[in-house]
Scaffold this active site. Structure first.
Site, PDB file in Angstrom:
ATOM      1  N   THR A 140       0.622 -25.436  10.232  1.00  0.00           N
ATOM      2  CA  THR A 140       1.224 -24.481  11.153  1.00  0.00           C
ATOM      3  C   THR A 140       0.424 -23.455  11.475  1.00  0.00           C
ATOM      4  O   THR A 140       0.425 -22.831  12.782  1.00  0.00           O
ATOM      5  CB  THR A 140       2.780 -24.246  10.960  1.00  0.00           C
ATOM      6  OG1 THR A 140       3.342 -25.650  10.581  1.00  0.00           O
ATOM      7  CG2 THR A 140       3.445 -23.647  12.112  1.00  0.00           C
ATOM      8  N   TYR A 192       4.331 -28.012  18.665  1.00  0.00           N
ATOM      9  CA  TYR A 192       2.882 -27.346  18.514  1.00  0.00           C
ATOM     10  C   TYR A 192       2.082 -28.669  17.834  1.00  0.00           C
ATOM     11  O   TYR A 192       2.680 -29.600  17.433  1.00  0.00           O
ATOM     12  CB  TYR A 192       2.710 -26.182  17.792  1.00  0.00           C
ATOM     13  CG  TYR A 192       3.266 -26.274  16.297  1.00  0.00           C
ATOM     14  CD1 TYR A 192       2.326 -26.654  15.036  1.00  0.00           C
ATOM     15  CD2 TYR A 192       4.646 -26.367  15.983  1.00  0.00           C
ATOM     16  CE1 TYR A 192       2.698 -26.826  13.980  1.00  0.00           C
ATOM     17  CE2 TYR A 192       5.245 -26.369  14.641  1.00  0.00           C
ATOM     18  CZ  TYR A 192       4.260 -26.869  13.779  1.00  0.00           C
ATOM     19  OH  TYR A 192       4.663 -26.915  12.273  1.00  0.00           O
ATOM     20  N   THR A 240       3.294 -25.921   5.382  1.00  0.00           N
ATOM     21  CA  THR A 240       4.414 -25.585   4.326  1.00  0.00           C
ATOM     22  C   THR A 240       4.923 -26.939   3.763  1.00  0.00           C
ATOM     23  O   THR A 240       5.403 -26.828   2.990  1.00  0.00           O
ATOM     24  CB  THR A 240       5.282 -24.828   5.056  1.00  0.00           C
ATOM     25  OG1 THR A 240       5.905 -25.356   6.245  1.00  0.00           O
ATOM     26  CG2 THR A 240       4.723 -23.477   5.570  1.00  0.00           C
ATOM     27  N   ASP A 241       4.768 -28.138   4.466  1.00  0.00           N
ATOM     28  CA  ASP A 241       5.241 -29.195   4.166  1.00  0.00           C
ATOM     29  C   ASP A 241       5.091 -29.551   2.645  1.00  0.00           C
ATOM     30  O   ASP A 241       5.958 -29.975   1.855  1.00  0.00           O
ATOM     31  CB  ASP A 241       4.849 -30.309   5.055  1.00  0.00           C
ATOM     32  CG  ASP A 241       5.643 -30.369   6.206  1.00  0.00           C
ATOM     33  OD1 ASP A 241       6.277 -29.397   6.653  1.00  0.00           O
ATOM     34  OD2 ASP A 241       5.432 -31.267   7.203  1.00  0.00           O
ATOM     35  N   LYS A 300      10.089 -25.060  -1.204  1.00  0.00           N
ATOM     36  CA  LYS A 300      10.087 -24.866   0.164  1.00  0.00           C
ATOM     37  C   LYS A 300      11.855 -25.101   0.085  1.00  0.00           C
ATOM     38  O   LYS A 300      12.035 -26.400  -0.154  1.00  0.00           O
ATOM     39  CB  LYS A 300       9.504 -25.668   1.298  1.00  0.00           C
ATOM     40  CG  LYS A 300       9.771 -25.347   2.370  1.00  0.00           C
ATOM     41  CD  LYS A 300       8.582 -26.137   3.423  1.00  0.00           C
ATOM     42  CE  LYS A 300       9.224 -25.762   5.053  1.00  0.00           C
ATOM     43  NZ  LYS A 300       8.412 -26.658   5.762  1.00  0.00           N
ATOM     44  N   GLU A 355      23.278 -37.163 -21.096  1.00  0.00           N
ATOM     45  CA  GLU A 355      24.082 -38.241 -20.922  1.00  0.00           C
ATOM     46  C   GLU A 355      23.279 -39.570 -20.896  1.00  0.00           C
ATOM     47  O   GLU A 355      23.468 -40.743 -20.891  1.00  0.00           O
ATOM     48  CB  GLU A 355      24.375 -38.006 -19.484  1.00  0.00           C
ATOM     49  CG  GLU A 355      25.498 -37.363 -19.163  1.00  0.00           C
ATOM     50  CD  GLU A 355      26.108 -37.116 -17.761  1.00  0.00           C
ATOM     51  OE1 GLU A 355      26.982 -38.149 -17.193  1.00  0.00           O
ATOM     52  OE2 GLU A 355      25.774 -36.174 -16.922  1.00  0.00           O
TER      53      GLU A 355
END
Length: 349
Positions: free
Chosen positions: A33, A46, A112-113, A185, A306
């Site tokens: 981005t 975009y 950022t993904d 993120k 557990e």
């Protein structure tokens, strides 16, 4: 005339001496981005990775006063298309830069993904204790109040600072500094997109000034056991997220497809329902290592709670989220298939 000549001579010498005192920062661009272009300034749509690195640098006022800047385009993709191949290329280039003394610090611009994944991968594979800083943006370069230029300015300021040395791979976003291991993120659209749920930010940048609150302990850098020199791929590891009444279809399919490892995004403390417990047991019996992580992004997955990991044959992720646990398992499998050693990696890194 002599006075004018002397003035210009001294000015050139002064500029030269000033430039020599600035650190050399290499910016490696991967797209995302921060390099995105939209149809108009007021639209969120975009295209990622549309701008070259020279345009990104030119858009940041005053960045040339922080460091001697140079840039390279490693890739130009939206980070949803980030790949192991690009990770390996990045790692090789960073190690080469420091081996050949090409720069004093490295900044990586990244979507950022998957930025948190790239940061963790590099924190495990870069073989130098010199600065490596990732950043990006939530708004494209053409948007109103684009956040990319400020984030890039801060990333260069951090990479140029003495505080960044020996701190492992770092991620800087919206004035906060995070360890590459801890950054997650946590927002799809907000500019404060990253947090570190288990540890918080380790520092802050304000007006270009770096203030560190703490130093990361769990980092590898030059002491990393994960030497991927010469590798062009990594063992394939799949992630399976669980939910109420989840069937074992995904685990069984991945095992049948020949994956080398599986990470489960389990419930609560990494728990598995009965159907998936049976599928995991069958996978482990066939020699496929299985790491229990959790779909919850804070807290730890603990041994022998557990789930009887000793009986089931599973490994726990400690506090790594599934996508980071996958990276550590991929790298761990380049070194060993011993369950005890793999478990030790998760407690160390």
């Amino acid at each position: 005339m002599k006075k004018l000549f002397l003035f210009w001579f001294l000015l050139i010498i002064s500029i030269s001496l000033f430039a020599q005192t600035l650190p050399r920062i290499k910016i490696l661009a991967t797209g995302g981005t921060i390099a995105g272009q939209g149809a108009s300034a007021d639209r969120s749509a975009y295209t990622s990775g549309a701008l070259p690195i020279k345009d990104l640098i030119a858009a940041v006022p005053g960045i040339d006063k922080l460091a001697i800047i140079s840039g390279e385009q490693i890739s130009n993709v939206g980070s949803q298309d980030m790949s192991v191949a690009i990770w390996i290329k990045l790692n090789q280039r960073i190690n080469e830069i420091y081996k050949n003394n090409e720069a004093d610090g490295v900044v990586i611009t990244h979507g950022t993904d998957t930025q948190e994944e790239t940061a963790y991968f590099l924190s495990l594979t870069v073989r130098y204790d010199k600065p490596v800083v990732l950043t990006g943006s939530m708004r494209p370069a053409t948007a109103i109040s684009a956040d990319g230029p400020k984030n890039l300015y801060d990333a260069v300021a951090l990479a140029a600072s003495k505080e960044a040395a020996n701190s492992g791979v770092l991620l800087v976003f919206s004035e906060s500094i995070f360890s590459g291991r801890e950054a997650v993120k946590t927002s799809t659209t907000h500019v404060e997109a990253f947090t570190a749920p288990n540890s918080g930010p380790i520092g802050q940048i304000y007006d270009g000034k770096v203030v560190m609150y703490q130093s990361p302990i769990r980092k590898a850098n030059k002491n990393t056991p994960f030497d991927i020199t010469g590798l062009t791929s990594l063992p394939e590891v799949a992630i399976v997220e669980l939910y109420a009444d989840a069937p074992p279809t995904a685990i069984n399919a991945y095992v049948a497809a020949g994956v080398k490892g599986i990470v489960t995004g389990g419930l609560g403390n990494g728990n598995l329902n009965k159907a998936n417990t049976a599928a995991v047991a069958a996978a482990v019996k066939r020699g496929v290592p299985v790491v229990r992580a959790s779909r919850i992004y804070s807290g730890r997955v603990t041994l022998l709670d557990e789930t009887d990991d000793e009986k089931l044959g599973t490994i726990v992720s400690d506090d790594l989220i599934p996508q980071k646990a996958r990276i550590l398992l991929m790298l761990g499998l380049t070194q060993t298939r011993d369950k005890k050693q793999l478990q030790e990696y998760f407690f160390m890194y």
